[in-house]
Write a protein that holds these residues in place. Structure first.
Motif, PDB file in Angstrom:
ATOM      1  N   HIS A   1      -8.970  -1.251   1.487  1.00 26.84           N
ATOM      2  CA  HIS A   1      -9.592  -1.579   2.741  1.00 26.84           C
ATOM      3  C   HIS A   1     -10.798  -2.477   2.867  1.00 26.84           C
ATOM      4  O   HIS A   1     -11.445  -3.049   3.110  1.00 26.84           O
TER       5      HIS A   1
ATOM      6  N   TRP B   1       0.616  -1.517  -0.184  1.00 29.98           N
ATOM      7  CA  TRP B   1       0.138   0.060  -0.226  1.00 29.98           C
ATOM      8  C   TRP B   1       0.639   1.506  -0.228  1.00 29.98           C
ATOM      9  O   TRP B   1       0.319   2.384  -0.325  1.00 29.98           O
TER      10      TRP B   1
ATOM     11  N   LEU C   1      -5.651   3.670   6.650  1.00 30.37           N
ATOM     12  CA  LEU C   1      -6.317   2.848   7.932  1.00 30.37           C
ATOM     13  C   LEU C   1      -6.793   3.652   8.733  1.00 30.37           C
ATOM     14  O   LEU C   1      -7.561   2.997   9.588  1.00 30.37           O
TER      15      LEU C   1
ATOM     16  N   GLN D   1      -5.561   2.866  -1.926  1.00 28.81           N
ATOM     17  CA  GLN D   1      -5.617   2.513  -0.686  1.00 28.81           C
ATOM     18  C   GLN D   1      -7.016   2.267  -0.124  1.00 28.81           C
ATOM     19  O   GLN D   1      -7.719   0.888   0.957  1.00 28.81           O
TER      20      GLN D   1
ATOM     21  N   VAL E   1      -4.380  -6.203   7.001  1.00 26.27           N
ATOM     22  CA  VAL E   1      -4.212  -5.581   5.989  1.00 26.27           C
ATOM     23  C   VAL E   1      -2.904  -4.542   7.281  1.00 26.27           C
ATOM     24  O   VAL E   1      -2.945  -4.426   8.260  1.00 26.27           O
TER      25      VAL E   1
ATOM     26  N   GLU F   1     -12.250  -5.577   4.030  1.00 27.14           N
ATOM     27  CA  GLU F   1     -13.241  -5.765   5.623  1.00 27.14           C
ATOM     28  C   GLU F   1     -14.035  -6.575   4.424  1.00 27.14           C
ATOM     29  O   GLU F   1     -14.474  -7.911   6.002  1.00 27.14           O
TER      30      GLU F   1
END
Length: 437
Positions: free
Chosen positions: A105, A93, A304, A101, A115, A109
């Protein structure tokens, strides 16, 4: 008349130099020259023009040969291995945009993956320390304009961030540093005689792995308290002189790198480096900043953080975000044989991970998304080439001082080639079909 694109962001390191100029052919399809970049940054632009560049996804066959597949087939394979896996690892990433990104993610999920970004083997210990004690930091522009005491601890920007010293830290003339390098004193703490150390006013050759002791000694010296004759290989007199040099400055900036974050002590080294900075603020103004490497590794942690509250090592396998470096970090998971599929984007663990981890990647169902041919693409079952972010597609990226900057597109990618974000969206669509959502 020259066709020149100005104000281009360099997509190499965390310095994100924003003054590049790229000369194009008259039709705007070919990069001819890159101005103002370092040699590594210029090569990243020029490499996109390579005649032997892989432009379509390839699947590795049982005999080791490669078969070209379509992007749709590649997306279906990627979605299948992620959906079939109980605990897929999605790593990298750091060399892509924040927009890509975010889509990635969402895939993690949906499939219950882990991650993790390149901070796990780089500045992850810095992030742990910042979570523990906070950080007194600043922007690169503030350091350029104000800092008259510059410390490079465990880093070598002359090689790793080639324009850092000329744009921000040593040579530029700032508002309060009008004489450039003559306005500053440079201190390097490194066990090696690096090219950066050769430019320093003071070079403290700390013994390998004993940064914590030297940082502690500086805190003692700031208070004029008693020191042993030698600490971490440095004579007491040199430590006291360095401490007085820093205290006498108007503005101190400490830049630190992997020589501190990945040596003995790790996040505890950064804890005490932050404490040194805090102590210096009793005498002058001081700030500290990690020298982040991959150009958007900072952005990966930011995205994140927005989505799950943690900057790396995020485990989504239980349906909620968990964070426990050492348990949920990539190498630990691979070595313990806890993951059953590997997805790599925007990094090259095949070149940097321990051989035991690389062997595990080679044994598992795996995908590498990368415009380059790398050691990782060689061991993964599927290689998906994509457009160069920052060259052939724009996007948001974060500088090492957490300043977001919008990269700009310079040329078109090869015909029919997808971007990271476009391919990840295809994978996400296939995952949703597989999951029935």
């Amino acid at each position: 008349m020259a066709n020149i694109v100005t104000d281009v962001i360099c997509p190499f390191c965390g310095t994100l130099c924003d003054d590049l100029e790229v000369e194009l052919s008259d039709d705007g399809k070919t990069i001819l020259e890159v101005y103002n970049a370092c040699a590594i940054g210029a090569e990243k632009f020029l490499h996109s023009q390579a005649k032997d560049r892989i432009t379509r996804p390839r699947m590795q066959q049982e005999d080791g040969s490669w078969r070209e597949v379509t992007y749709d087939e590649a997306a279906q394979y990627t979605a299948k291995i992620l959906c079939d896996a109980k605990k897929p690892l999605m790593y990298g990433w750091s060399s892509t945009s924040c927009e890509a990104q975010s889509v990635g993610h969402s895939i993690a999920e949906a499939v219950g993956g882990i991650v993790d970004n390149t901070a796990t083997v780089c500045h992850g210990s810095s992030l742990i320390a910042v979570q523990d004690v906070g950080i007194p930091s600043c922007t690169l522009g503030e350091a350029m304009n104000r800092a008259d005491r510059v410390v490079f601890w465990g880093c070598n920007p002359a090689h790793a961030h080639p324009r850092h010293m000329s744009r921000y830290s040593v040579y530029p003339r700032g508002f309060f540093t009008g004489k450039g390098s003559k306005s500053r004193k440079v201190v390097v703490i490194d066990p090696r005689n690096t090219d950066t150390a050769s430019l320093a006013d003071v070079h403290l050759k700390v013994e390998q792995g004993r940064d914590y002791e030297l940082l502690s000694a500086l805190r003692v010296a700031f208070r004029d308290e008693k020191l042993p004759d030698v600490v971490a290989g440095i004579p007491k007199d040199q430590i006291i002189e360095a401490a007085e040099l820093l205290k006498s400055g108007r503005f101190v900036i400490i830049y630190f790198g992997m020589g501190v974050t990945q040596s003995l002590g790790k996040n505890h080294n950064i804890d005490i480096a932050i404490a040194v900075t805090r102590d210096l603020n009793d005498y002058t103004k001081a700030a500290i900043m990690p020298m982040r490497g991959h150009y958007n590794v900072t952005g990966s942690g930011e995205v994140l953080g927005w989505q799950y509250g943690f900057p790396f090592c995020v485990d989504l396998s239980t349906g909620v975000a968990r964070y426990n470096p050492g348990e949920t970090s990539s190498n630990d998971l691979l070595i313990r044989d806890e993951v059953d599929a590997v997805f790599v984007l925007g990094s090259d663990p095949g070149a940097h991970f321990p051989i035991s981890s690389v062997k595990k990647i080679a044994q598992l169902p795996s995908v590498a998304i990368d415009p380059h041919l790398t050691p990782t693409t060689a061991v993964c079952k599927l290689h998906v080439p994509v457009a160069f972010v920052g060259v052939e597609i724009g996007g948001c990226c974060y500088r090492m001082d957490n300043v977001p900057i919008e990269a700009r597109k310079v040329v078109d990618p090869p015909e029919g080639m997808l971007t990271d974000q476009e391919f990840l969206q295809k994978v996400l669509d296939e995952v949703r079909k597989c999951k029935g959502v």
